[in-house]
Design a protein around this motif. Structure first.
Motif, PDB file in Angstrom:
ATOM      1  N   UNK A  21       8.297 -15.636   4.253  1.00 21.61           N
ATOM      2  CA  UNK A  21       6.850 -15.415   4.178  1.00 21.61           C
ATOM      3  C   UNK A  21       6.499 -13.930   4.198  1.00 21.61           C
ATOM      4  N   UNK A  22       7.408 -13.102   4.743  1.00 24.09           N
ATOM      5  CA  UNK A  22       7.156 -11.666   4.823  1.00 24.09           C
ATOM      6  C   UNK A  22       7.584 -10.939   3.559  1.00 24.09           C
ATOM      7  N   UNK A  23       8.457 -11.569   2.760  1.00 25.26           N
ATOM      8  CA  UNK A  23       9.013 -10.896   1.577  1.00 25.26           C
ATOM      9  C   UNK A  23       8.451 -11.417   0.271  1.00 25.26           C
ATOM     10  N   UNK A  24       7.631 -12.472   0.323  1.00 29.73           N
ATOM     11  CA  UNK A  24       7.105 -13.048  -0.899  1.00 29.73           C
ATOM     12  C   UNK A  24       6.211 -12.054  -1.634  1.00 29.73           C
ATOM     13  N   UNK A  25       6.253 -12.104  -2.938  1.00 31.17           N
ATOM     14  CA  UNK A  25       5.375 -11.273  -3.757  1.00 31.17           C
ATOM     15  C   UNK A  25       3.920 -11.616  -3.439  1.00 31.17           C
ATOM     16  N   UNK A  26       3.130 -10.589  -3.208  1.00 28.55           N
ATOM     17  CA  UNK A  26       1.743 -10.810  -2.862  1.00 28.55           C
ATOM     18  C   UNK A  26       1.488 -10.921  -1.377  1.00 28.55           C
ATOM     19  N   UNK A  27       2.527 -10.744  -0.558  1.00 30.13           N
ATOM     20  CA  UNK A  27       2.356 -10.814   0.889  1.00 30.13           C
ATOM     21  C   UNK A  27       1.377  -9.738   1.351  1.00 30.13           C
ATOM     22  N   UNK A  28       0.495 -10.095   2.282  1.00 34.04           N
ATOM     23  CA  UNK A  28      -0.499  -9.150   2.793  1.00 34.04           C
ATOM     24  C   UNK A  28      -0.158  -8.653   4.198  1.00 34.04           C
ATOM     25  N   UNK A  29       1.070  -8.843   4.610  1.00 33.81           N
ATOM     26  CA  UNK A  29       1.481  -8.340   5.917  1.00 33.81           C
ATOM     27  C   UNK A  29       1.568  -6.813   5.870  1.00 33.81           C
ATOM     28  N   UNK A  30       1.539  -6.142   7.034  1.00 35.94           N
ATOM     29  CA  UNK A  30       1.611  -4.672   7.057  1.00 35.94           C
ATOM     30  C   UNK A  30       2.804  -4.152   6.265  1.00 35.94           C
ATOM     31  N   UNK A  31       2.624  -2.994   5.646  1.00 38.21           N
ATOM     32  CA  UNK A  31       3.648  -2.453   4.747  1.00 38.21           C
ATOM     33  C   UNK A  31       4.966  -2.200   5.466  1.00 38.21           C
ATOM     34  N   UNK A  74      -9.482 -10.255  -4.344  1.00 38.56           N
ATOM     35  CA  UNK A  74      -8.367 -11.168  -4.063  1.00 38.56           C
ATOM     36  C   UNK A  74      -7.203 -10.905  -5.006  1.00 38.56           C
ATOM     37  N   UNK A  75      -7.512 -10.635  -6.284  1.00 35.93           N
ATOM     38  CA  UNK A  75      -6.442 -10.375  -7.252  1.00 35.93           C
ATOM     39  C   UNK A  75      -5.740  -9.064  -6.940  1.00 35.93           C
ATOM     40  N   UNK A  76      -6.516  -8.023  -6.605  1.00 38.05           N
ATOM     41  CA  UNK A  76      -5.909  -6.729  -6.279  1.00 38.05           C
ATOM     42  C   UNK A  76      -5.025  -6.832  -5.033  1.00 38.05           C
ATOM     43  N   UNK A  77      -5.379  -7.701  -4.089  1.00 31.22           N
ATOM     44  CA  UNK A  77      -4.599  -7.846  -2.859  1.00 31.22           C
ATOM     45  C   UNK A  77      -3.179  -8.332  -3.131  1.00 31.22           C
ATOM     46  N   UNK A  78      -3.005  -9.066  -4.226  1.00 31.07           N
ATOM     47  CA  UNK A  78      -1.663  -9.538  -4.587  1.00 31.07           C
ATOM     48  C   UNK A  78      -1.055  -8.736  -5.727  1.00 31.07           C
ATOM     49  N   UNK A  79      -1.928  -8.158  -6.587  1.00 35.92           N
ATOM     50  CA  UNK A  79      -1.437  -7.418  -7.745  1.00 35.92           C
ATOM     51  C   UNK A  79      -0.778  -6.098  -7.338  1.00 35.92           C
ATOM     52  N   UNK A  80      -1.382  -5.382  -6.397  1.00 39.44           N
ATOM     53  CA  UNK A  80      -0.822  -4.095  -5.977  1.00 39.44           C
ATOM     54  C   UNK A  80       0.565  -4.238  -5.355  1.00 39.44           C
ATOM     55  N   UNK A  81       0.806  -5.211  -4.457  1.00 42.52           N
ATOM     56  CA  UNK A  81       2.169  -5.379  -3.938  1.00 42.52           C
ATOM     57  C   UNK A  81       3.186  -5.678  -5.039  1.00 42.52           C
ATOM     58  N   UNK A 109       3.250   3.494   1.636  1.00 45.55           N
ATOM     59  CA  UNK A 109       3.092   4.909   1.940  1.00 45.55           C
ATOM     60  C   UNK A 109       3.043   5.748   0.662  1.00 45.55           C
ATOM     61  N   UNK A 110       3.831   5.372  -0.355  1.00 43.76           N
ATOM     62  CA  UNK A 110       3.885   6.116  -1.609  1.00 43.76           C
ATOM     63  C   UNK A 110       2.849   5.623  -2.615  1.00 43.76           C
ATOM     64  N   UNK A 111       2.443   4.362  -2.449  1.00 45.98           N
ATOM     65  CA  UNK A 111       1.462   3.794  -3.383  1.00 45.98           C
ATOM     66  C   UNK A 111       0.410   3.046  -2.571  1.00 45.98           C
ATOM     67  N   UNK A 112      -0.526   3.768  -1.945  1.00 44.20           N
ATOM     68  CA  UNK A 112      -1.522   3.125  -1.081  1.00 44.20           C
ATOM     69  C   UNK A 112      -2.506   2.271  -1.877  1.00 44.20           C
ATOM     70  N   UNK A 113      -3.253   1.465  -1.160  1.00 49.32           N
ATOM     71  CA  UNK A 113      -4.262   0.618  -1.798  1.00 49.32           C
ATOM     72  C   UNK A 113      -5.323   1.483  -2.486  1.00 49.32           C
ATOM     73  N   UNK A 114      -6.028   0.861  -3.418  1.00 52.29           N
ATOM     74  CA  UNK A 114      -7.092   1.573  -4.116  1.00 52.29           C
ATOM     75  C   UNK A 114      -8.252   1.857  -3.164  1.00 52.29           C
ATOM     76  N   UNK A 119      -3.713  -9.991 -17.152  1.00 56.50           N
ATOM     77  CA  UNK A 119      -2.765  -9.063 -17.779  1.00 56.50           C
ATOM     78  C   UNK A 119      -3.417  -7.728 -18.126  1.00 56.50           C
ATOM     79  N   UNK A 120      -4.560  -7.702 -18.807  1.00 54.78           N
ATOM     80  CA  UNK A 120      -5.198  -6.400 -19.024  1.00 54.78           C
ATOM     81  C   UNK A 120      -5.636  -5.745 -17.722  1.00 54.78           C
ATOM     82  N   UNK A 121      -6.002  -6.558 -16.724  1.00 59.72           N
ATOM     83  CA  UNK A 121      -6.356  -5.995 -15.423  1.00 59.72           C
ATOM     84  C   UNK A 121      -5.168  -5.239 -14.831  1.00 59.72           C
TER      85      UNK A 121
END
Length: 547
Positions: free
Chosen positions: A61-71, A485-492, A503-508, A527-529
């Motif tokens: 649950x901590x390693x899944x793509x889109x996880x919102x746990x602390x970096x 909601x999409x950005x919360x999973x897209x950025x990770x 740390x190298x790629x912080x949230x928008x 996809x364009x997003x």
């Protein structure tokens, strides 16, 4: 010998049962999923006796793509999953406990992080850490006192011998190169004699052990007990065995016990033309006659919360799919086809649904498939293999995995080499799947519990027989209000692809989010997003000051 007091006799009977079948307290001898902390304190095993595998499943649950746990937690979890050891498990535990002090954690995150942190002590101990074994010994002794205070005599013996085992392993730090994971049950059985020599309060366990030996003597042809047990205790034991024993989970036999007996060679050797280097008989003998577990007991409410948070534009579809799981003996989605425009998140959504439900899944792309290999190929060919559902069952050791058929409308319809749609048509029929003839092992297999979900951009290219057998659900496009909601999973996901952490790629920041929202306009394809976000991040990097 004096007649035992009824209360004492009942405690002895309960302890006796726990020694005969400890799995009711500490889980199965060969668990398929990670056990709880309490079960491990009573001697529970790791998944397949492999601490690394158990660790990877525990922290999924901590390693899944889109996880919102602390970096920090996600980074430490990825390192532990990639290189499982006492060191990486300890680092992840420290990261979890540090981040638990944050005020902005959601309740579900705090609960999951605390649970995983406690279980990581077990993994560190299993990897040979003396410090972790000392902590486990202390927890096991503490748990023993709690059991005694609660008057639960049966598992006390199990907790004590576990504490002794952990204490033994705490005497020396085992180097990683010398550490070899081994089953715990044999070691725990050897500690029974030590436990029997403890204080008079623990003589209850010693008496129970004597009764277990009497049972074995009876089975071996001995004369049995001396008749000193109170009849009331015998009646209590009968009720304990037949009425209060936990019900086993649902299972299903996929391949008959003698299903591969007709194949050449033995169950462990022989010759084969298959490139995998083993005979079909040896390959599938482990499934023959085995009652495989069926995924069940899914926390539908918790899954609903997670899906609504990540895919708010698909809330109606979430209600349909999770509604399929309510009230059933085991997890079974109604066979469903999601139809929507490209980029609406169909495939990622279905993959996430099965992941949150802990249902093993496989995404099978139908695009360009011009044969019937999905249904298996004969051993006469050098590339012979079993049908895809049976391969998935064999790999996951689960009778009801889920196959996600992606882009179903793009499957070829010509039949020179067979067609995917013909095989799927048979498998989507209850009778066809219950006795499906696999050409590779040349026998019938029961695939009726396998679940099928599918995606398509349009129903225009989907064969009519498949549409008749599937629930067709229209998928709406993501809306502008779904952007957070999409950005919360897209950025990770973007960070993972780039090999970067937060740390190298912080949230928008709010200004950047506004730029993305304006460029995305009225919503639509993800996809364009993603391209918009990647362009913005690249611009951010280009404008970053250089030192």
């Amino acid at each position: 010998m004096s007649k035992p007091h009824p209360t004492r006799g009942r405690r002895v009977a309960a302890t006796r049962l726990s020694l005969q079948d400890p799995s009711q307290y500490c889980g199965p001898i060969e668990p398929q999923v990670p056990l709880t902390l309490q079960e491990r304190l009573l001697g529970g095993e790791m998944v397949k006796n492999l601490p690394g595998l158990d660790l990877a499943i525990t922290i999924v649950s901590l390693t899944e793509t889109g996880s919102t746990y602390p970096s920090r937690v996600r980074l430490a979890a990825r390192r532990a999953a990639e290189a499982p050891s006492a060191k990486t498990a300890a680092a992840l535990e420290r990261a979890l406990r540090r981040e638990l002090d944050r005020d902005d954690l959601a309740d579900y995150q705090a609960i999951e992080m605390s649970r995983v942190a406690d279980l990581l002590i077990c993994h560190q101990a299993a990897f040979g850490s003396a410090v972790a074994n000392a902590r486990m010994a202390a927890m096991a002794f503490n748990y023993t006192g709690r059991l005694l205070r609660e008057g639960r005599a049966a598992p006390v013996w199990l907790a004590l011998r576990s504490a002794m085992m952990f204490a033994e392993d705490a005497s020396e730090e085992i180097e990683a190169l010398r550490h070899v994971p081994e089953p715990r049950y044999p070691r725990l059985s050897m500690l029974n004699a030590r436990v029997s020599n403890l204080s008079s309060e623990l003589s209850i366990g010693a008496e129970a052990q004597e009764l277990v030996e009497v049972d074995r003597a009876v089975l071996d042809g001995g004369v049995g007990a001396d008749g000193t047990v109170d009849p009331a205790d015998t009646e209590f034991l009968d009720r304990l065995i037949w009425k209060t024993r936990p019900e086993p989970g649902p299972t299903m036999v996929v391949l008959d016990q003698h299903g591969v007996d007709h194949l050449p060679g033995s169950a462990s050797s022989g010759s084969s033309n298959a490139s995998r280097g083993s005979t079909p008989r040896a390959e599938f003998q482990p499934l023959a006659g085995v009652a495989l577990p069926l995924v069940h007991g899914i926390d539908v409410a918790a899954v609903r919360i997670a899906l609504d948070r990540e895919f708010p534009w698909l809330a109606d579809i979430t209600g349909k799919l999770l509604g399929d799981l309510v009230g059933g003996r085991f997890a079974r989605f109604q066979r469903t086809l999601l139809v929507g425009r490209p980029g609406s998140g169909k495939t990622r959504y279905l993959r996430r649904v099965s992941g949150l439900c802990r249902i093993p899944s496989l995404v099978y792309s139908a695009a360009g498939v011009a044969d019937s290999a999905f249904g298996g190929t004969s051993r006469q060919w050098s590339t012979g293999r079993a049908c895809v559902p049976l391969q998935l069952i064999q790999r996951t050791r689960t009778a009801n995995p889920c196959i996600i058929v992606d882009e179903m409308e793009k499957a070829a319809t010509r039949r020179e080499n067979g067609a995917l749609i013909d095989t799927l048509t048979a498998l989507l029929e209850p009778e066809g799947s219950r006795a499906f003839f696999d050409p590779y092992i040349e026998t019938e297999v029961d695939l009726s519990a396998v679940q099928y979900l599918a995606t398509a951009n349009s129903t225009a290219g989907v064969a009519a027989p498949l549409l008749d057998r599937l629930r067709v659900v229209a998928v709406p496009d993501p809306r502008p209000q779904d952007l957070p909601a999409i950005l919360a999973t897209l950025l990770p996901e973007i960070r993972a692809d780039r090999g970067q952490d937060e740390a190298w790629c912080p949230d928008l920041d709010p200004e950047e989010v506004a730029i993305v929202a304006e460029a995305w306009g009225k919503g639509g394809s993800i996809r364009p997003l993603r391209r918009i976000v990647e362009t913005l991040l690249s611009g951010r990097e280009a404008l970053a000051p250089r030192h």
